[in-house]
Design a protein around this motif. Structure first.
Motif, short mmCIF file in Angstrom:
data_model
loop_
_atom_site.label_atom_id
_atom_site.label_comp_id
_atom_site.label_asym_id
_atom_site.label_seq_id
_atom_site.Cartn_x
_atom_site.Cartn_y
_atom_site.Cartn_z
N THR A 16 -9.15 -3.79 -1.60
CA THR A 16 -8.16 -3.31 -2.48
C THR A 16 -8.81 -2.22 -3.35
O THR A 16 -9.67 -2.32 -3.84
CB THR A 16 -7.49 -4.32 -3.24
N GLY A 17 -7.91 -0.85 -3.57
CA GLY A 17 -8.24 0.03 -4.38
C GLY A 17 -7.93 1.35 -3.77
O GLY A 17 -7.27 1.56 -2.63
N PRO A 18 -8.16 2.54 -4.44
CA PRO A 18 -7.78 3.92 -4.11
C PRO A 18 -8.88 4.19 -3.08
O PRO A 18 -10.08 3.77 -2.84
CB PRO A 18 -8.07 4.50 -5.31
N ASP A 48 -3.59 -1.97 -0.67
CA ASP A 48 -3.34 -3.22 -1.26
C ASP A 48 -3.41 -4.53 -0.28
O ASP A 48 -2.54 -4.48 0.66
CB ASP A 48 -1.88 -3.16 -2.13
N HIS A 60 -3.37 4.18 -2.17
CA HIS A 60 -3.99 2.97 -2.56
C HIS A 60 -3.77 1.87 -1.65
O HIS A 60 -2.61 1.64 -1.54
CB HIS A 60 -3.31 2.71 -4.01
N SER A 71 0.90 -1.34 -0.10
CA SER A 71 -0.03 0.12 0.11
C SER A 71 0.89 1.17 -0.10
O SER A 71 2.08 1.04 0.50
CB SER A 71 -0.88 -0.05 1.40
N CYS A 79 0.35 5.84 0.45
CA CYS A 79 -0.53 6.95 0.52
C CYS A 79 0.45 8.36 0.82
O CYS A 79 1.48 8.39 0.85
CB CYS A 79 -1.27 6.71 2.02
#
Length: 295
Positions: A259-261, A136, A134, A117, A119
């Motif tokens: 998982t994602g933005p 993860d 994002h 991840s 940020c």
């Protein structure tokens, strides 16, 4: 203290006889060496004595101004004037000033080799703080990581002048208030009350922030009585209210296992006293007699 020392000596002797390595010995000790909980230090570069002296002199002006403000606040402090009912006292605000970002520390699982991840915390065009990145949830192929996928921001340690550690005293208040604009995800709010001893370094009170998403700002008002007690990510069996006079820092974690933005826009974070709120603690605890176990 004498008994603790004897036990430590016995364990050290056993480890030496069994030829246990130094890292394992540190892992099995009763105490923690530093507040980072086993993570390596972020600074490995060695500095000369001259560098420390020059750096200290460059900070002297700011520390003297901070000391002056402490003295003035000591004489001007009046609870009747400072703590008014239903009036928000802003603690942290993003007002378009880059200095407001220096009050925060940004971390992710990738910083510690525990995931993928990433940020960041930055200012938007309108001058608000934007916590985005994002998530993860993939696990690194190291074999020792069971969970991954988190990003976190937290405020720097509260302190007085000349690098003296201090605490926020929120005793006059009973609510945390925020003005945010989210993406529909849920975020974890963290209020740290790290104590003096190593056993209390990781004491944190949590509450979940649910965001609506969309273009509109969201006003959040959360009673301190709703925060639950945990340590190192584990909810504790014995719950108790937040010691509001021992607040060390405040943080927000993105880690909802999706998982994602993500993105969370923040205007301000403050505290308020609502005289209509009478609840002391929201979680009822049951006590049983000693040596009695429930099934």
């Amino acid at each position: 203290m004498v008994m603790y020392t004897k036990i430590s000596r016995v364990i050290s002797t056993i480890l030496e006889r069994q030829h246990v390595t130094a890292p394992l010995a540190r892992q099995m000790s009763f105490w923690e060496k530093d507040r980072r909980g086993g993570y390596p230090s972020t600074s490995t570069e060695k500095r000369s004595e001259f560098w420390h002296i020059r750096n200290g002199l460059s900070l002297l002006g700011d520390e003297l101004r901070l000391f002056k403000r402490e003295v003035i606040e000591r004489f001007e402090n009046d609870p009747v004037l400072l703590y008014r009912e239903n009036e928000i006292d802003v603690v942290w605000r993003f007002d378009g000033d880059e200095k407001s970002l220096s009050n925060w520390i940004v971390t992710a699982d990738s910083d510690n080799g525990e995931g993928y991840s990433n940020c960041r915390l930055e200012l938007t065009k309108s001058g608000r703080g934007l916590f985005s990145g994002h998530l993860d949830t993939r696990l690194p192929k190291t074999g020792d990581i069971k969970r991954a996928g988190y990003c976190n921001i937290k405020t720097v340690r509260a302190r007085k002048s000349f690098k003296r550690e201090a605490n926020y005293d929120w005793n006059p208040y009973n609510h945390l208030v925020m003005r945010v604009r989210g993406d529909g995800r849920s975020y974890l709010l963290n209020i740290s009350t790290a104590g003096y001893f190593d056993l209390m370094w990781h004491d944190v009170y949590h509450y979940v922030l649910y965001t609506r998403g969309g273009p509109y700002w969201q006003y959040v008002k959360i009673p301190f009585s709703k925060f639950f007690f945990a340590s190192k990510g584990r909810v504790q069996d014995k719950q108790e209210p937040i010691p509001l006079d021992s607040i060390v820092n405040f943080g927000i974690t993105a880690g909802d296992k999706v998982t994602g933005p993500f993105h969370l826009e923040i205007d301000y974070i403050g505290v308020i006293y609502d005289p209509n709120h009478k609840e002391e603690f929201a979680y009822e605890m049951y006590r049983t007699d000693k040596n009695i176990a429930a099934h």
